[in-house]
Each structure stands twice: as structure tokens, then as C-alpha cells.
Design a protein around this motif. Structure first.
Motif, mmCIF file in Angstrom:
data_model
loop_
_atom_site.group_PDB
_atom_site.id
_atom_site.type_symbol
_atom_site.label_atom_id
_atom_site.label_comp_id
_atom_site.label_asym_id
_atom_site.label_seq_id
_atom_site.Cartn_x
_atom_site.Cartn_y
_atom_site.Cartn_z
ATOM 1 N N VAL A 47 0.831 -1.215 0.000
ATOM 2 C CA VAL A 47 0.000 0.000 0.000
ATOM 3 C C VAL A 47 0.860 1.257 0.000
ATOM 4 N N ALA A 48 2.104 1.135 0.452
ATOM 5 C CA ALA A 48 3.025 2.274 0.397
ATOM 6 C C ALA A 48 3.643 2.421 -0.991
ATOM 7 N N GLY A 49 3.453 1.417 -1.863
ATOM 8 C CA GLY A 49 4.039 1.466 -3.198
ATOM 9 C C GLY A 49 5.543 1.313 -3.172
ATOM 10 N N GLU A 50 6.035 0.535 -2.201
ATOM 11 C CA GLU A 50 7.476 0.397 -2.008
ATOM 12 C C GLU A 50 7.902 -1.063 -2.081
ATOM 13 N N GLN A 51 9.169 -1.252 -2.388
ATOM 14 C CA GLN A 51 9.783 -2.579 -2.310
ATOM 15 C C GLN A 51 9.866 -2.950 -0.828
ATOM 16 N N PHE A 52 9.517 -4.197 -0.477
ATOM 17 C CA PHE A 52 9.559 -4.592 0.929
ATOM 18 C C PHE A 52 10.963 -4.440 1.493
ATOM 19 N N HIS A 79 -2.267 5.365 8.475
ATOM 20 C CA HIS A 79 -2.626 6.529 7.658
ATOM 21 C C HIS A 79 -2.837 6.121 6.192
ATOM 22 N N LEU A 80 -1.933 5.326 5.664
ATOM 23 C CA LEU A 80 -2.071 4.863 4.280
ATOM 24 C C LEU A 80 -3.349 4.045 4.097
ATOM 25 N N MET A 81 -3.657 3.207 5.062
ATOM 26 C CA MET A 81 -4.875 2.395 4.966
ATOM 27 C C MET A 81 -6.125 3.272 5.006
ATOM 28 N N ALA A 82 -6.125 4.296 5.840
ATOM 29 C CA ALA A 82 -7.288 5.189 5.937
ATOM 30 C C ALA A 82 -7.526 5.937 4.629
ATOM 31 N N GLN A 83 -6.460 6.198 3.883
ATOM 32 C CA GLN A 83 -6.563 6.952 2.632
ATOM 33 C C GLN A 83 -6.851 6.060 1.418
ATOM 34 N N LEU A 84 -6.870 4.747 1.598
ATOM 35 C CA LEU A 84 -7.016 3.803 0.489
ATOM 36 C C LEU A 84 -8.379 3.945 -0.190
ATOM 37 N N LEU A 89 -7.769 -0.318 -3.027
ATOM 38 C CA LEU A 89 -8.029 -1.526 -2.253
ATOM 39 C C LEU A 89 -8.059 -2.748 -3.168
ATOM 40 N N ALA A 90 -8.698 -2.616 -4.325
ATOM 41 C CA ALA A 90 -8.747 -3.727 -5.283
ATOM 42 C C ALA A 90 -7.344 -4.084 -5.775
ATOM 43 N N ARG A 91 -6.532 -3.059 -6.059
ATOM 44 C CA ARG A 91 -5.152 -3.319 -6.502
ATOM 45 C C ARG A 91 -4.339 -3.980 -5.396
ATOM 46 N N ALA A 92 -4.499 -3.506 -4.167
ATOM 47 C CA ALA A 92 -3.771 -4.089 -3.036
ATOM 48 C C ALA A 92 -4.199 -5.540 -2.804
ATOM 49 N N SER A 93 -5.488 -5.808 -2.922
ATOM 50 C CA SER A 93 -5.982 -7.177 -2.757
ATOM 51 C C SER A 93 -5.373 -8.098 -3.795
ATOM 52 N N ILE A 113 -8.599 -6.627 4.147
ATOM 53 C CA ILE A 113 -8.105 -5.275 3.867
ATOM 54 C C ILE A 113 -9.217 -4.239 4.086
ATOM 55 N N GLN A 114 -10.438 -4.563 3.661
ATOM 56 C CA GLN A 114 -11.559 -3.637 3.854
ATOM 57 C C GLN A 114 -11.779 -3.347 5.325
ATOM 58 N N GLN A 115 -11.708 -4.372 6.171
ATOM 59 C CA GLN A 115 -11.935 -4.158 7.597
ATOM 60 C C GLN A 115 -10.808 -3.336 8.215
ATOM 61 N N LEU A 116 -9.583 -3.594 7.792
ATOM 62 C CA LEU A 116 -8.457 -2.794 8.281
ATOM 63 C C LEU A 116 -8.638 -1.330 7.888
ATOM 64 N N ARG A 117 -9.060 -1.104 6.641
ATOM 65 C CA ARG A 117 -9.297 0.280 6.196
ATOM 66 C C ARG A 117 -10.394 0.930 7.036
#
Length: 134
Positions: A47-52, A79-84, A89-93, A113-117
Motif C-alpha cells: 500500500v506504500a508502493g514500495e519494495q519490501f 494513515h495509508l490504509m485510511a486513505q485507500l 483496495l482492489a489493486r492491493a488485494s 483489507i476492507q476491515q483494516l481500512r
């Protein structure tokens, strides 16, 4: 034995009580299963768009004497999850489901993921989000 997980929103003391004696007063939780802290760390990187990177994304457990491991989620991740958005969310899933560790259909992780958001969006003052692993 399978892994039992929960997203837990609340103050640290209330979360500790939940894992010690099952008292759910003052917390909101969502139970799911089959994921490790590393899986959730991977979601953080996605969700951060970063390499782990362990230094940036690894979840660190609280020191506690319960059977469950309790991981506070980093503020940046929350914060990133709240802004998703729904599209994000579909891309992250999709991306999370394709990881070697999970290797499943996106629908199998979308609700997690939806519940976390939802929890991230509705945190109250003084509350933190946690992952518990039993």
C-alpha cells in the motif's frame, strides 16, 4: 493448528486485556486467519508502493506475556490504509493475494483489507490498531 488473527482497534491496555482474559471492553476487533506478521508487513509495503524492506515495513511485537503476539501497526501504515480508495483496495488485494506466501484469490483477502481500512478510518483519539497472532 491454524493461525488465528485479529485486527484490534483500541487502547493498548484494552488490547492487552483482550489477549490476557478475553475481555473485549473498549476494543473493536475483526477475526480472520492464516496470516503472519510478515504477511501484514508485506501488505504495508504494497500500500506504500514500495519494495519490501524489513527496516521500513517489519511489524514489531509488544513485549507481553500472553499466548498471542500483539503487533501495533505503524502510524504511517494506518494513515495509508485510511486513505485507500476502493480502486487502491482492489489493486492491493490483487497484489497481496499474488505474493508467494499467500498465493490465493484476491477475494480471499479483500475483506481483511476492507476491515483494516474501516478501522483505520474510524480510530478515536488515543486508539491504536493492532494485529494479534495466535
Amino acid at each position: 493448528m491454524s493461525i488465528i488473527n485479529e485486527w484490534v482497534a483500541g487502547q493498548a491496555a484494552s488490547v492487552a486485556a483482550l489477549t490476557h482474559d478475553g475481555s473485549s471492553a473498549g476494543v473493536r476487533s475483526y477475526e480472520f486467519g492464516g496470516m503472519t506478521d510478515l504477511d501484514v508487513s508485506t501488505l504495508f509495503a504494497l500500500v506504500a508502493g514500495e519494495q519490501f524492506d524489513f527496516d521500513k515495513h517489519e511489524l514489531m511485537p509488544l513485549e507481553d506475556d500472553t499466548e498471542a503476539e500483539i503487533y501495533p501497526l505503524p502510524e504511517r501504515f494506518v494513515h495509508l490504509m485510511a486513505q485507500l480508495s476502493d480502486a487502491d483496495l482492489a489493486r492491493a488485494s490483487s497484489a497481496w493475494a499474488q505474493t508467494e506466501e499467500l498465493d490465493c484469490e484476491p477475494a480471499q483477502v479483500s475483506a481483511v483489507i476492507q476491515q483494516l481500512r474501516e478501522f483505520a478510518r474510524t480510530l478515536q483519539a488515543g486508539e491504536t490498531l493492532f494485529l494479534t497472532v495466535q
